[in-house]
Each structure stands twice: as C-alpha cells, then as structure tokens.
Motif scaffolding. Structure first.
Motif, PDB file in Angstrom:
ATOM      1  N   ALA A  14      60.722  93.947  55.611  1.00 25.88           N
ATOM      2  CA  ALA A  14      60.191  94.290  54.249  1.00 25.88           C
ATOM      3  C   ALA A  14      59.513  92.993  53.571  1.00 25.88           C
ATOM      4  N   SER A  15      58.425  93.552  52.883  1.00 26.87           N
ATOM      5  CA  SER A  15      57.483  92.293  52.155  1.00 26.87           C
ATOM      6  C   SER A  15      58.387  91.334  51.375  1.00 26.87           C
ATOM      7  N   GLY A  16      58.559  90.419  51.632  1.00 28.70           N
ATOM      8  CA  GLY A  16      59.180  89.097  50.917  1.00 28.70           C
ATOM      9  C   GLY A  16      60.435  88.747  51.826  1.00 28.70           C
ATOM     10  N   CYS A  17      60.594  89.314  53.010  1.00 27.33           N
ATOM     11  CA  CYS A  17      61.331  88.524  53.939  1.00 27.33           C
ATOM     12  C   CYS A  17      60.876  87.853  55.136  1.00 27.33           C
ATOM     13  N   ASP A  18      61.466  86.785  55.412  1.00 23.51           N
ATOM     14  CA  ASP A  18      60.997  86.093  56.660  1.00 23.51           C
ATOM     15  C   ASP A  18      62.329  85.676  57.323  1.00 23.51           C
ATOM     16  N   GLY A  19      62.575  86.712  58.494  1.00 23.97           N
ATOM     17  CA  GLY A  19      63.556  86.230  59.183  1.00 23.97           C
ATOM     18  C   GLY A  19      64.892  86.697  58.676  1.00 23.97           C
ATOM     19  N   ALA A  20      65.875  85.623  58.346  1.00 20.74           N
ATOM     20  CA  ALA A  20      67.163  85.871  57.732  1.00 20.74           C
ATOM     21  C   ALA A  20      66.818  85.749  56.450  1.00 20.74           C
ATOM     22  N   ASN A  21      65.584  85.112  55.951  1.00 23.15           N
ATOM     23  CA  ASN A  21      65.529  84.677  54.282  1.00 23.15           C
ATOM     24  C   ASN A  21      64.898  85.966  53.643  1.00 23.15           C
ATOM     25  N   TYR A  22      65.037  85.933  52.343  1.00 23.41           N
ATOM     26  CA  TYR A  22      64.570  87.106  51.539  1.00 23.41           C
ATOM     27  C   TYR A  22      64.188  86.288  50.340  1.00 23.41           C
ATOM     28  N   SER A  23      63.419  87.271  49.373  1.00 19.72           N
ATOM     29  CA  SER A  23      63.235  86.695  48.109  1.00 19.72           C
ATOM     30  C   SER A  23      63.070  87.725  46.980  1.00 19.72           C
ATOM     31  N   SER A  24      62.905  87.595  45.946  1.00 18.49           N
ATOM     32  CA  SER A  24      62.817  88.658  44.839  1.00 18.49           C
ATOM     33  C   SER A  24      61.265  88.855  44.404  1.00 18.49           C
ATOM     34  N   VAL A  25      61.284  90.215  44.006  1.00 19.45           N
ATOM     35  CA  VAL A  25      59.892  90.390  43.386  1.00 19.45           C
ATOM     36  C   VAL A  25      60.004  90.579  42.072  1.00 19.45           C
ATOM     37  N   ILE A  26      59.247  89.927  41.341  1.00 19.99           N
ATOM     38  CA  ILE A  26      59.455  89.970  39.767  1.00 19.99           C
ATOM     39  C   ILE A  26      58.399  91.129  39.300  1.00 19.99           C
ATOM     40  N   VAL A  27      58.779  92.015  38.700  1.00 23.32           N
ATOM     41  CA  VAL A  27      58.059  93.167  38.443  1.00 23.32           C
ATOM     42  C   VAL A  27      57.819  93.608  36.926  1.00 23.32           C
ATOM     43  N   THR A  28      56.806  94.309  36.492  1.00 27.35           N
ATOM     44  CA  THR A  28      56.827  94.426  35.082  1.00 27.35           C
ATOM     45  C   THR A  28      56.094  96.160  34.933  1.00 27.35           C
ATOM     46  N   ARG A  29      55.785  96.628  33.877  1.00 25.96           N
ATOM     47  CA  ARG A  29      55.323  97.864  33.751  1.00 25.96           C
ATOM     48  C   ARG A  29      53.786  97.854  34.376  1.00 25.96           C
ATOM     49  N   SER A  30      53.527  98.824  34.671  1.00 28.95           N
ATOM     50  CA  SER A  30      51.944  99.113  35.284  1.00 28.95           C
ATOM     51  C   SER A  30      51.018  98.577  34.099  1.00 28.95           C
ATOM     52  N   ASN A  31      51.296  99.187  32.822  1.00 26.59           N
ATOM     53  CA  ASN A  31      50.451  98.698  31.760  1.00 26.59           C
ATOM     54  C   ASN A  31      50.802  97.412  30.800  1.00 26.59           C
ATOM     55  N   ALA A  32      51.781  96.809  31.147  1.00 28.60           N
ATOM     56  CA  ALA A  32      52.142  95.427  30.432  1.00 28.60           C
ATOM     57  C   ALA A  32      51.275  94.601  30.608  1.00 28.60           C
ATOM     58  N   PRO A  33      51.108  93.656  29.714  1.00 30.75           N
ATOM     59  CA  PRO A  33      50.134  92.703  29.798  1.00 30.75           C
ATOM     60  C   PRO A  33      50.316  91.158  30.538  1.00 30.75           C
ATOM     61  N   PHE A  34      51.716  91.273  31.114  1.00 31.90           N
ATOM     62  CA  PHE A  34      52.037  90.026  31.954  1.00 31.90           C
ATOM     63  C   PHE A  34      51.446  90.220  33.477  1.00 31.90           C
ATOM     64  N   ASP A  35      50.788  88.920  33.518  1.00 29.10           N
ATOM     65  CA  ASP A  35      50.092  88.670  34.928  1.00 29.10           C
ATOM     66  C   ASP A  35      50.549  87.452  35.524  1.00 29.10           C
TER      67      ASP A  35
END
Length: 262
Positions: free
Chosen positions: A80-101
């Motif tokens: 899965a995207s964000g995984c590297d071997g036994a390590n993982y991470s979190s993806v920070i998400v917002t709404r598609s039309n939100a102003p946060f970049d």
C-alpha cells in the motif's frame, strides 16, 4: 479452557472482515484447532487476557503498557502507498474542495481522529503538527470519531477539515468505498513507524510462538488471491526496540509543548 484469537484492526468492509477471519482460521488450524475466534467488545481488556493466542494491536497501546502483557509474533508487510516493509505511515486528508494544501495551512482547522490511543490517527498527526503549534495549540477544534472510517466520513461531511488515516486503511477504503474517498484529497504523509503488530499473551510458549509465525507464512502462501485482497506481502519479526520510535514521536511532540491534539 480454549485459547482465544481475533484480528480486529483492518476489518474495513464486510468482505475484508471475512478474509481476515479466514486467514486467522487457517493459522489456528495449523497451530491450535480448538482455539476460539471471538469478536471482542473491549480490545484493551481482550489484548491483556492470559489465554490470548493471537491478535493484532496498534503500536501506540503496545508501547504505552500493553508490552508488559504480550509478546510480538509478527508485523505484516502491506502493499500500500505509504508502506515500506514492516513500516507504515498515515495519510493526512481533507475535502477535495477545501483550501488546505499544507500542514501550515491547516492552522485553525478542525481535526478528526479515531481515538487518543491510535498511533496513526492521533500520535502521528500530533507529531506532524507539533513544530507548527503555538502555545500548545494548532487546531480550532478536534473531534473523536471512534474509527478511521468515521474520521473519513467526518471530513467528507464537513464536520471536520483534516484527519490522519492509517495508509493501509486508506488503501482498503479507496477500494471498498470509492464514493467516500473520492470526496477527499491527500495533503501529505506523516513520518513512518513500525506497523500494527500481531501479538500473543506472554503465557504462549516460545515453541507455540514459532509455530504461529510458521503458520502465518503458510496461510499467506496457501491463498495468494486472498493475500492480494488483503494487500499482504509477508511478515517481519520485529523486536520491542523497533517500536521505541512510536514513543519517540510522542516525546518529540511533548518537547515542542504539544502534548495533546489541540
């Protein structure tokens, strides 16, 4: 008394829950056929039971005291995207039309998180935000949702603006709930840490622990199509020291005067 087992952490959809149940059943058949697969109501109590043969926990509860009751069996490696071997991470998400970049742009926004004892939903987000906090605050409001899916829905429904989602959960959600995830976009990934470990009670013998590791590999290889659906590539055998990085993430946030998500 029969031993007990459950894999509760990545049941993102009914189909995935069925696949995790089948994988666990295959493992138990090879190790201890009399063990019971249950659906625990209180995970923290369940994980501490002396008759626990196999389960999965988050790394944050593990370093916060669960390690006194359990031993590490294996850590899954996911495709899965964000995984590297036994390590993982979190993806920070917002709404598609939100102003946060960017993270900086999220100052004053509303954050959703699944629970305060979640590494991916709380600890990793706190660690990412900490360098930008002022006097211990960054967000205007926070919302505890009870699950990563709940956090995704809170953001999509404009009850929150951002959330940090376990990247494996996010990969499953994209496939199972494309209408929901299609309303969201990624801001960035958090730093990585060891993934959610498979655990057993410390009452489980070294011989049985080794048998569980062998059975996990056998069950994975016996059903390659099921492994593909579960995005499982294999299993690593990490030590307790590997999980110290999760505690370090917490410590770095505290040093930055950002002890809680706020």
């Amino acid at each position: 008394m029969n031993k007990i087992a459950a894999l509760p952490m990545y049941n993102v959809s009914p189909a995935l829950a069925a696949d995790w149940h089948a994988l666990l059943a295959d493992v138990l058949r090879r190790v201890e056929p009399s063990a019971d697969i249950i659906e625990p109501d209180d995970l923290h109590t369940f994980w501490r039971r002396p008759d626990l043969l196999l389960s999965q926990t988050c790394g944050y509860p593990y370093v916060l005291g669960l390690n006194e009751y359990v031993q590490l069996i294996a850590t899954p490696e996911f495709d899965a995207s964000g995984c590297d071997g036994a390590n993982y991470s979190s993806v920070i998400v917002t709404r598609s039309n939100a102003p946060f970049d960017s993270i900086e742009a999220c100052r004053g926004a509303r954050a959703a998180f699944n629970s305060v004892d979640s590494n991916s939903g709380y600890n990793a987000l706190r660690h990412t935000v900490a360098p930008y906090a002022r006097d211990g605050r960054f967000f205007n409001d926070t919302l505890e949702t009870g699950s990563h899916l709940g956090s995704l829905r809170a953001v999509a429904e404009n009850r929150a603006d951002v959330a940090a989602i376990d990247c494996v959960t996010m990969a499953f959600a994209r496939e199972a709930y494309p209408e929901l995830t299609g309303r969201l976009r990624e801001i960035r990934y958090t730093c990585s840490s060891p993934g959610l470990p498979l655990i057993a009670s410390k009452q489980v013998s070294p011989e049985q622990a080794d048998a569980l590791r062998a059975a996990l590999d056998e069950a994975l290889n016996a059903q390659p199509e099921r492994a593909r659906r579960l995005k499982l590539k294999g299993f690593s055998h990490l030590t307790a020291e590997h999980y110290d990085s999760i505690r370090q993430m917490e410590n770095e946030a505290r040093v930055a005067n950002y002890a809680r998500l706020a």
